[in-house]
Design a protein around this motif. Structure first.
Motif, PDB file in Angstrom:
ATOM      1  N   UNK A 196       0.824  -1.217   0.000  1.00  0.00           N
ATOM      2  CA  UNK A 196       0.000   0.000   0.000  1.00  0.00           C
ATOM      3  C   UNK A 196       0.853   1.259   0.000  1.00  0.00           C
ATOM      4  N   UNK A 197       2.111   1.134   0.460  1.00  0.00           N
ATOM      5  CA  UNK A 197       2.980   2.304   0.490  1.00  0.00           C
ATOM      6  C   UNK A 197       3.198   2.890  -0.899  1.00  0.00           C
ATOM      7  N   UNK A 198       3.191   2.022  -1.922  1.00  0.00           N
ATOM      8  CA  UNK A 198       3.370   2.510  -3.295  1.00  0.00           C
ATOM      9  C   UNK A 198       2.189   3.361  -3.726  1.00  0.00           C
ATOM     10  N   UNK A 199       0.980   2.923  -3.401  1.00  0.00           N
ATOM     11  CA  UNK A 199      -0.206   3.703  -3.757  1.00  0.00           C
ATOM     12  C   UNK A 199      -0.244   5.016  -2.959  1.00  0.00           C
ATOM     13  N   UNK A 200       0.118   4.927  -1.684  1.00  0.00           N
ATOM     14  CA  UNK A 200       0.111   6.145  -0.858  1.00  0.00           C
ATOM     15  C   UNK A 200       1.142   7.159  -1.357  1.00  0.00           C
ATOM     16  N   UNK A 201       2.325   6.668  -1.772  1.00  0.00           N
ATOM     17  CA  UNK A 201       3.356   7.568  -2.285  1.00  0.00           C
ATOM     18  C   UNK A 201       2.904   8.239  -3.573  1.00  0.00           C
ATOM     19  N   UNK A 202       2.253   7.477  -4.443  1.00  0.00           N
ATOM     20  CA  UNK A 202       1.757   8.066  -5.693  1.00  0.00           C
ATOM     21  C   UNK A 202       0.663   9.083  -5.413  1.00  0.00           C
ATOM     22  N   UNK A 203      -0.180   8.800  -4.433  1.00  0.00           N
ATOM     23  CA  UNK A 203      -1.248   9.741  -4.096  1.00  0.00           C
ATOM     24  C   UNK A 203      -0.683  11.022  -3.484  1.00  0.00           C
ATOM     25  N   UNK A 204       0.375  10.891  -2.679  1.00  0.00           N
ATOM     26  CA  UNK A 204       1.018  12.081  -2.098  1.00  0.00           C
ATOM     27  C   UNK A 204       1.624  12.952  -3.192  1.00  0.00           C
ATOM     28  N   UNK A 205       2.133  12.311  -4.249  1.00  0.00           N
ATOM     29  CA  UNK A 205       2.718  13.061  -5.366  1.00  0.00           C
ATOM     30  C   UNK A 205       1.669  13.716  -6.247  1.00  0.00           C
ATOM     31  N   UNK A 206       0.389  13.508  -5.920  1.00  0.00           N
ATOM     32  CA  UNK A 206      -0.670  14.172  -6.674  1.00  0.00           C
ATOM     33  C   UNK A 206      -1.301  13.329  -7.755  1.00  0.00           C
ATOM     34  N   UNK A 207      -0.999  12.060  -7.812  1.00  0.00           N
ATOM     35  CA  UNK A 207      -1.567  11.187  -8.847  1.00  0.00           C
ATOM     36  C   UNK A 207      -3.004  10.831  -8.505  1.00  0.00           C
ATOM     37  N   UNK A 208      -3.868  10.831  -9.507  1.00  0.00           N
ATOM     38  CA  UNK A 208      -5.251  10.400  -9.340  1.00  0.00           C
ATOM     39  C   UNK A 208      -5.370   8.895  -9.488  1.00  0.00           C
ATOM     40  N   UNK A 209      -6.602   8.405  -9.419  1.00  0.00           N
ATOM     41  CA  UNK A 209      -6.814   6.959  -9.471  1.00  0.00           C
ATOM     42  C   UNK A 209      -6.401   6.372 -10.823  1.00  0.00           C
ATOM     43  N   UNK A 210      -6.723   7.077 -11.905  1.00  0.00           N
ATOM     44  CA  UNK A 210      -6.343   6.562 -13.219  1.00  0.00           C
ATOM     45  C   UNK A 210      -4.826   6.540 -13.380  1.00  0.00           C
ATOM     46  N   UNK A 211      -4.163   7.578 -12.888  1.00  0.00           N
ATOM     47  CA  UNK A 211      -2.700   7.619 -12.984  1.00  0.00           C
ATOM     48  C   UNK A 211      -2.089   6.515 -12.114  1.00  0.00           C
ATOM     49  N   UNK A 212      -2.649   6.280 -10.943  1.00  0.00           N
ATOM     50  CA  UNK A 212      -2.156   5.203 -10.082  1.00  0.00           C
ATOM     51  C   UNK A 212      -2.374   3.846 -10.742  1.00  0.00           C
ATOM     52  N   UNK A 213      -3.517   3.712 -11.395  1.00  0.00           N
ATOM     53  CA  UNK A 213      -3.809   2.443 -12.064  1.00  0.00           C
ATOM     54  C   UNK A 213      -2.811   2.153 -13.181  1.00  0.00           C
ATOM     55  N   UNK A 214      -2.581   3.136 -14.036  1.00  0.00           N
ATOM     56  CA  UNK A 214      -1.710   2.911 -15.196  1.00  0.00           C
ATOM     57  C   UNK A 214      -0.226   2.932 -14.829  1.00  0.00           C
ATOM     58  N   UNK A 215       0.170   3.689 -13.802  1.00  0.00           N
ATOM     59  CA  UNK A 215       1.585   3.849 -13.477  1.00  0.00           C
ATOM     60  C   UNK A 215       2.064   2.928 -12.374  1.00  0.00           C
TER      61      UNK A 215
END
Length: 298
Positions: free
Chosen positions: A174-193
């Motif tokens: 989950x730390x990877x998703x949390x880090x991406x969310x902190x960087x400002x990524x949305x759900x679609x960006x988290x999904x694809x990246x």
């Protein structure tokens, strides 16, 4: 060293007798797998004289003949059916993977809209699957009869595949998703990246299962396609095996002797098997990686 610190039996060095027994068992398993396949390939390449002399099937041909393959492709609908099977398998696998991965990702994220209700609905379909008649009526009401979409849409989403991909995505730290969310990524960006690149292994495994299902499907075309010119390879092969003939336009010339039925049947089996055999080596490493990754917790 005390017995309490003795190495477990499965970590000890195997004895020569054990190694020999394992090797013998492996040879027997390989023989059971290779012998039928070798018989199929050899019979498809054997001449009429060899097939008649061996009672219908040949283990190793004395001379190679491609008359059965020439008979299959010259003047028959096999070539067209191969193109149809490839297109249906490619489009169906891509569409099914898209639906499966999106659904699995949404169901793996806590707090998603109707996450629990949709997950319960997916799990219920594992216990109560629709029968043939409801699916046929649905295809008829949506005006898909006679269309190739009737072979793709009804089987595009599998609850089993969704559960497998969802479990894999849940194992991603989950730390990877949390880090991406902190960087400002949305759900679609988290999904694809994040989620999609880390799920290549399970996508490859599920994609192979889906592709094999579409490629080997013959009951769906039998129900939904009345036009024989639209039949995929598996249905053409089934028709030939049962009726001992294929739809032809200008088959073997009258002056030429037609190859034996057994040889043509085995040639069709080889043609239907080659695509899956070619795809498996490219996905085998992803299968191993998928099993290892699924066992590691972040």
């Amino acid at each position: 060293m005390s017995s309490s610190y003795a190495r477990p039996a499965w970590l000890g060095r195997p004895k020569p007798v054990g190694i020999a027994l394992r090797g013998l068992a492996l040879l027997l398993i390989c023989g059971v797998v290779v012998f039928p396949f070798l018989t199929v390939v050899s019979t498809s390449l054997a001449t009429s004289k060899q097939i008649n002399a061996n009672g219908g099937y040949v283990l190793w041909p004395d001379s190679v003949s491609f008359e059965a393959y020439r008979e299959v492709f010259d003047g028959t609908q096999v070539g067209r059916s191969i193109v149809i099977s490839v297109l249906v398998t490619a489009v169906g696998t891509a569409f099914s993977l898209l639906c499966t991965v999106l659904a699995a990702y949404g169901l793996s994220r806590r707090g998603s809209l109707f996450q629990r209700g949709l997950l319960s609905y997916v799990l219920i379909t594992l216990l109560f699957a629709p029968g043939i008649i409801p699916v046929y009526l649905m295809v008829k009401q949506t005006h898909l009869l006679g269309s190739y979409w009737a072979l793709i849409i009804p089987t595009a989403v599998s609850a089993f595949n969704i559960v497998i991909v969802r479990g894999f995505i849940q194992n991603i730290p989950r730390e990877l998703f949390d880090a991406a969310r902190i960087d400002g990524a949305g759900e679609w960006r988290i999904f694809f990246s994040v989620a999609l690149p880390l799920s290549k292994a399970v996508i490859a495994v599920v994609g192979l299962f889906i592709a094999v299902g579409y490629w080997n499907n013959y009951f769906g075309p039998l129900l939904y396609l009345n036009d024989t010119s639209k039949w995929p390879l598996q249905l053409v092969m089934r028709s030939f095996v049962l009726q001992n003939s294929v739809t032809t336009t200008s088959s073997t010339l009258p002056s030429q002797a037609a190859p034996p039925a057994q040889s043509v049947q085995m040639a069709l089996v080889v043609i239907a098997t080659i695509p899956i055999l070619c795809a498996y080596p490219f996905l085998s490493k992803h299968m191993s990686k998928g099993m290892l990754t699924g066992a590691i917790k972040g």
